[in-house]
Design a protein around this motif. Structure first.
Motif, PDB file in Angstrom:
ATOM      1  N   LEU A 134      32.817   3.805  33.193  1.00  0.00           N
ATOM      2  CA  LEU A 134      32.256   4.775  32.411  1.00  0.00           C
ATOM      3  C   LEU A 134      31.245   5.193  33.615  1.00  0.00           C
ATOM      4  O   LEU A 134      31.583   6.375  33.833  1.00  0.00           O
ATOM      5  CB  LEU A 134      31.375   4.484  31.359  1.00  0.00           C
ATOM      6  CG  LEU A 134      32.212   4.384  29.914  1.00  0.00           C
ATOM      7  CD1 LEU A 134      31.200   4.117  29.036  1.00  0.00           C
ATOM      8  CD2 LEU A 134      32.644   5.620  29.804  1.00  0.00           C
ATOM      9  N   PRO A 150      24.864  15.308  26.491  1.00  0.00           N
ATOM     10  CA  PRO A 150      24.710  13.585  27.004  1.00  0.00           C
ATOM     11  C   PRO A 150      26.253  13.035  26.522  1.00  0.00           C
ATOM     12  O   PRO A 150      26.686  12.332  27.338  1.00  0.00           O
ATOM     13  CB  PRO A 150      23.536  13.080  26.200  1.00  0.00           C
ATOM     14  CG  PRO A 150      22.718  14.245  25.868  1.00  0.00           C
ATOM     15  CD  PRO A 150      23.629  15.462  25.796  1.00  0.00           C
ATOM     16  N   VAL A 151      26.618  13.125  25.477  1.00  0.00           N
ATOM     17  CA  VAL A 151      27.720  12.525  24.825  1.00  0.00           C
ATOM     18  C   VAL A 151      28.980  12.925  25.623  1.00  0.00           C
ATOM     19  O   VAL A 151      29.833  12.093  26.031  1.00  0.00           O
ATOM     20  CB  VAL A 151      28.070  12.665  23.337  1.00  0.00           C
ATOM     21  CG1 VAL A 151      29.033  11.767  23.027  1.00  0.00           C
ATOM     22  CG2 VAL A 151      26.498  11.914  22.639  1.00  0.00           C
ATOM     23  N   LEU A 153      29.185  13.856  28.157  1.00  0.00           N
ATOM     24  CA  LEU A 153      28.942  13.390  29.745  1.00  0.00           C
ATOM     25  C   LEU A 153      30.093  12.305  29.965  1.00  0.00           C
ATOM     26  O   LEU A 153      30.895  12.412  30.894  1.00  0.00           O
ATOM     27  CB  LEU A 153      27.753  13.194  30.116  1.00  0.00           C
ATOM     28  CG  LEU A 153      27.220  12.970  31.465  1.00  0.00           C
ATOM     29  CD1 LEU A 153      27.090  14.380  31.992  1.00  0.00           C
ATOM     30  CD2 LEU A 153      25.929  12.364  31.341  1.00  0.00           C
ATOM     31  N   PHE A 154      30.288  11.645  28.944  1.00  0.00           N
ATOM     32  CA  PHE A 154      31.079  10.231  29.015  1.00  0.00           C
ATOM     33  C   PHE A 154      32.468  10.739  28.467  1.00  0.00           C
ATOM     34  O   PHE A 154      33.364  10.326  29.052  1.00  0.00           O
ATOM     35  CB  PHE A 154      30.334   9.171  28.390  1.00  0.00           C
ATOM     36  CG  PHE A 154      29.357   8.769  29.270  1.00  0.00           C
ATOM     37  CD1 PHE A 154      29.283   7.814  30.452  1.00  0.00           C
ATOM     38  CD2 PHE A 154      27.905   9.019  28.797  1.00  0.00           C
ATOM     39  CE1 PHE A 154      28.483   7.537  31.049  1.00  0.00           C
ATOM     40  CE2 PHE A 154      26.877   8.431  29.508  1.00  0.00           C
ATOM     41  CZ  PHE A 154      27.155   7.838  30.929  1.00  0.00           C
ATOM     42  N   SER A 155      32.407  11.186  27.365  1.00  0.00           N
ATOM     43  CA  SER A 155      33.594  11.168  26.535  1.00  0.00           C
ATOM     44  C   SER A 155      34.594  12.194  27.473  1.00  0.00           C
ATOM     45  O   SER A 155      35.734  11.862  27.389  1.00  0.00           O
ATOM     46  CB  SER A 155      33.493  11.684  25.195  1.00  0.00           C
ATOM     47  OG  SER A 155      32.718  12.930  25.116  1.00  0.00           O
ATOM     48  N   SER A 158      36.757  10.230  30.334  1.00  0.00           N
ATOM     49  CA  SER A 158      38.040   9.459  30.239  1.00  0.00           C
ATOM     50  C   SER A 158      39.412  10.229  29.965  1.00  0.00           C
ATOM     51  O   SER A 158      39.832  11.056  30.722  1.00  0.00           O
ATOM     52  CB  SER A 158      37.708   8.518  29.207  1.00  0.00           C
ATOM     53  OG  SER A 158      37.493   9.371  27.885  1.00  0.00           O
TER      54      SER A 158
END
Lengths: 158, 158
Positions: A134, A150-151, A153-155, A158
DNA sequence: TGAATCAGCACCAGTTTAGTGCTATTTCGT
DNA sequence: ACGAAATAGCACTAAACTGGTGCTGATTCA
């Protein structure tokens, strides 16, 4: 402790600042260098430690430095090409993922050559590997973009 | 240091083991309790520390314990309802990412009650918040399921 | 009763972290 | 040439955290 060190925090603050600076520079030109003092003055953090982080970032090749009066720092590469994983690695050393060490790409040769899908891999190693993947997937650019939550940012990575 | 403590590792090992146990139990029945010794015998880890982790998990309400001879531990809830975030919180304390604490222009004591989408939130807080959200999104069940690869562990969560 | 097992404290040594001190070197401006 | 500003490098300390252990008590089964 699943948390970043101050050293890393300060480094990230600085990097985001430098990324902003780079974004503000006219097309095709290099951004002006920014001194550690200049960055530090904008945040309630020990200036000296911020400087330490900057030094480490320089040693790690993430920023270029200019010495002397009017000197300072500047991103060594485009913000899109600097991953969070790389930043963390530079600032707090390669994560010690125990045996089967070094997941992700880097991991120099030794041991566990069935790297891709080692069936004996413990849930722990898988977990850390996931977290690490990640971090590798998030760029400084994404981090500096304040419009992203924030969320996402990661999801989105991918 | 962006890594889990041994305490947490051992706890996770134990939890995964207990989750397996629960999955093996006949439909609708409670799984048999497993002693710390029984778990420890299957892994090359200091048995005593494993027991410490189990104790912490019990105190945190993630597992139920039965004392006395033939005693042991058992998941207190279904593996699907136990998040990684919760486990980490129990085993290494609440992460300091809370309450806009730390830095960021607005840190100041008071409130930041506009918690959801505070625009002044620093990149760091956003980062930690993101990591945390990820952990909250992964269940012990997913972790125990060895057929899922590390990366999918997270990307599937969102 | 006695063994197995969880529960609660309390302790220690080693490492890491945060932060500071000091000095050298480089560069700009005058 | 000189001095101020700034990075570079090394070394150090106090506090916290980590990993690990010792010991005692309480509970339950056989």
């Amino acid at each position: 402790m699943l948390k970043l060190t101050k050293r890393t925090e300060y480094g990230l603050i600085a990097l985001v600042h430098l990324a902003d600076q780079a974004a503000a520079a006219p097309e095709g030109t290099l951004a002006e260098v920014v001194s550690a003092r200049a960055i530090g003055d904008q945040f309630p953090i020990p200036r000296r430690l911020l400087a330490e982080s900057l030094k480490a970032l320089q040693a790690g090749g993430l920023v270029d430095s200019t010495r002397g009066s009017q000197g300072g720092y500047r991103l060594a590469r485009a913000a899109e090409s600097i991953s969070l994983g790389e930043i963390v690695t530079v600032l707090e050393g390669a994560p010690s993922l125990t045996s089967c060490a070094g997941l992700g790409a880097a991991s120099a040769g030794g041991g566990c050559d069935v790297e891709p899908v080692c069936p004996i891999r413990s849930p722990l190693a898988r977990l850390r590997s996931g977290i690490w993947a990640l971090l590798e997937g998030v760029s400084l650019q994404a981090l500096a973009d304040r419009s992203v939550n924030p969320v996402a940012l990661f999801s989105a990575a991918s």
